[in-house]
Design a protein around this motif. Structure first.
Motif: not given
Length: 590
Positions: A337-343, A389-391, A398-400, A426-427
């Motif tokens: 997930v971290s790799h996917r979000v970074s991409r 993924d962010f969750q 950070q997403l918000d 917002i969450c």
């Protein structure tokens, strides 16, 4: 726990070192050694509190050293037990060499049958343990049969065929008698299923399924008839053949020959042998019956407690295995997930889409809900699955923040001077963050956007938390001039009482409520919800309006503002601006 690999390793090492393997395939086959190694391995792992390693734990390195130390200690323990086993085998060989058991005599035969039953009751193959006596019995039987066929001697009553055909009907302990007893008298469905499952094997004198499934091994109740039935059968068969009612056994039948067929062949193709086997099975049933019923009755009394305990143990095991699996899987998953979000952050872009909220009575009152989307490097729009993924990374804050900045960048292109508002979802973690109010205030100033143009939308989950910090943040945002709305009301478990705890500016009714208006109860509920504004003083928005019929119904409930595909789907910024201009032009014409 990681008992199984240790127990298997100890069992194999001790068996191979001491020659306790099957002759035809070389695999370990001693059940007593298997039971003892399982117990020793379990005690060793439990006492050292060994669990599967979890690389994500802070004590991973110390746990690894502990397991390595335990592994070498376990190897030494295995070597010690192997040496002890060798010593015991040596003493056993010495004892067997001195053994005076002669299965060809009545007394020796009784002792032989007793030892076979006693060893079998603790999971040891007596024929292997008494191999020398069995080998001598086989050789003496062959010599006697040869001499009888030559007319040089009478046929002995006792011999290898005698024991195989009449004292192991269905396997050791005359297991066919026990199986018939279960089928005739059992009221326990599990026992009946076990007996039916074991029947094909028992018909070839293989009784391990009953021996370990019921179980008989180490069962203080069933051990008694397991030993007693062959002894009584020995006396009965010996007496009948000595009197001459049935021919003595004149051939050595294969031990896997099915019951009754073996009796027929063993007694010179005589039906008397078949009848005698039937009598032996019947006597065995009578002996097994009281012991089995006692065991089954006690088992039935404790059945609920045992079942409950088993369910708890299974639940605990599943929970533990689930934790281990989730822990390892979560570690790998988070890396992916971290790799996917970074991409996603380095390639493509996050963009905002806007869906209008239409005032049915005054089209000039325009508002939008903002929805974040992702475009890949090829410009293809991706579904908002990236939010999960962010969750997983605990990065919703950070997403918000990023979404708020994107909206405030776009918002100036809307007619905010005419009262247009844009809502941002917002969450829960963000709305409960003590920094959120200062962040929004700072970004409003930075982009030069009036606070009245912004709405913050939170979900039911936030108000169910009833967090003191959430209440303080909502009040602080409203003091800035930012409107606060509750989104998807009715999709979860929030109630009117929850609404009264917070001073919301707007309540957005979830589409799931609108789906039920085909029925009278659903209509009544929606009409009741339409009166929320009279109690709380907040504005109402009907979400998910997709048809003319739904729009008319919502309007009849006194709700002025609607949002849904009937009016417009979520659209990118440029299309939203065009839609706004079109709506303004239409209102002027009207």
């Amino acid at each position: 726990m990681i008992v199984a690999p240790y127990a298997l390793a100890m069992f194999v090492m001790i068996s191979l070192a001491n020659g306790l393997v099957a002759g035809h395939n070389g695999l370990p086959n001693n059940p007593l050694v298997a039971l003892l190694t399982a117990g020793v391995a379990t005690a060793s792992c439990v006492s050292f509190r060994l669990y599967p390693l979890n690389p994500s734990r802070v004590d991973f390195v110390s746990a690894l050293y502990k397991q390595v130390a335990h592994f070498f200690g376990f190897l030494l323990l295995t070597m010690a037990f192997s040496a002890l086993t060798k010593t015991i085998i040596a003493y056993g060989d010495k004892y067997r060499d001195l053994s005076v058991i002669d299965p060809l005599t009545f007394d020796g035969g009784m002792a032989y049958v007793f030892l076979l039953g006693l060893l079998g009751s603790v999971g040891i193959n007596g024929h292997n343990f008494l191999f020398r006596a069995k080998q001598q019995l086989f050789e003496d039987t062959q010599l006697n049969i040869a001499a009888w066929e030559a007319g040089e001697a009478s046929l002995n009553v006792l011999g290898q065929g005698f024991y195989d055909a009449f004292l192991a009907i269905g396997g050791s302990g005359n297991a066919l008698s026990l199986l018939c007893c279960i089928l005739l008298f059992s009221k326990d469905r599990r026992h009946t299923i076990l007996a039916l499952s074991a029947l094909p094997l028992v018909m070839f004198n293989i009784n391990e399924l009953l021996l370990f499934g019921l179980p008989i091994v180490f069962n203080p109740t069933l051990i008694i008839p397991f030993i007693l039935v062959p002894i009584v059968s020995f006396v009965v068969v010996y007496g009948v053949m000595s009197i001459g009612w049935v021919n003595p056994v004149s051939t050595i039948v294969d031990w896997m020959t099915p019951p009754f067929l073996s009796g027929y062949w063993a007694t010179q193709n005589s039906l008397g042998g078949v009848v005698l086997q039937l009598v032996v099975v019947g006597v065995g049933i009578l002996i097994y019956r009281p012991f089995y019923l006692h065991y089954a009755g006690r088992s039935s009394i404790d059945d609920r407690a045992i079942l409950r305990k088993s369910e708890i143990e299974n639940s605990t095991l599943k929970s533990f295995l689930g934790d281990v699996n989730n822990s390892m899987g979560g570690y790998i998953s988070k890396h992916e997930v971290s790799h996917r979000v970074s991409r996603m952050l380095s390639q493509g872009e996050f963009v905002m889409f806007y869906q209008p909220q239409v005032n049915l009575n005054n089209p000039k009152h325009i508002a939008f809900e903002s929805l974040v989307r992702y475009k890949d490097v090829n410009g293809n729009l991706q579904p908002p699955t990236f939010i999960s993924d962010f969750q997983q990374l605990d990065a919703m804050w950070q997403l918000d923040q990023m979404v708020i900045d994107l909206v405030l960048t776009d918002i100036k292109q809307f007619p905010i001077a005419k009262g247009c508002k844009v809502g941002v979802n917002i969450c829960v973690d963000t709305v409960s963050n003590p920094k959120i109010v200062d962040y929004i205030a700072e970004r409003l100033t930075y982009y030069g956007v009036p606070a009245t143009a912004l709405e913050i939308e939170i979900t039911e989950e936030a108000i169910l938390e009833d967090h003191t910090q959430i209440t303080a943040n909502i009040n602080a945002l409203q003091n800035l001039g930012v409107k606060v709305a509750i989104d998807d009301f009715g999709a979860g478990y929030a109630s009117f009482s929850h609404l009264l705890k917070f001073n919301f500016d707007k309540v957005k009714l979830d589409r799931s409520l609108l789906l039920n208006v085909q029925e009278e109860r659903g209509q009544n509920l929606y009409q009741l919800l339409g009166k929320i504004s009279e109690v709380t003083g907040c504005a109402l928005v009907a979400e998910g309006v997709e048809t003319e019929h739904e729009k008319v119904f919502v309007e009849s409930c006194g709700i002025e503002t609607c949002q849904g595909y009937y009016f417009a789907r979520p659209m990118p910024l440029d299309e939203a601006i065009v839609w706004t201009q079109t709506a303004e032009s239409a209102s002027k014409v009207v």
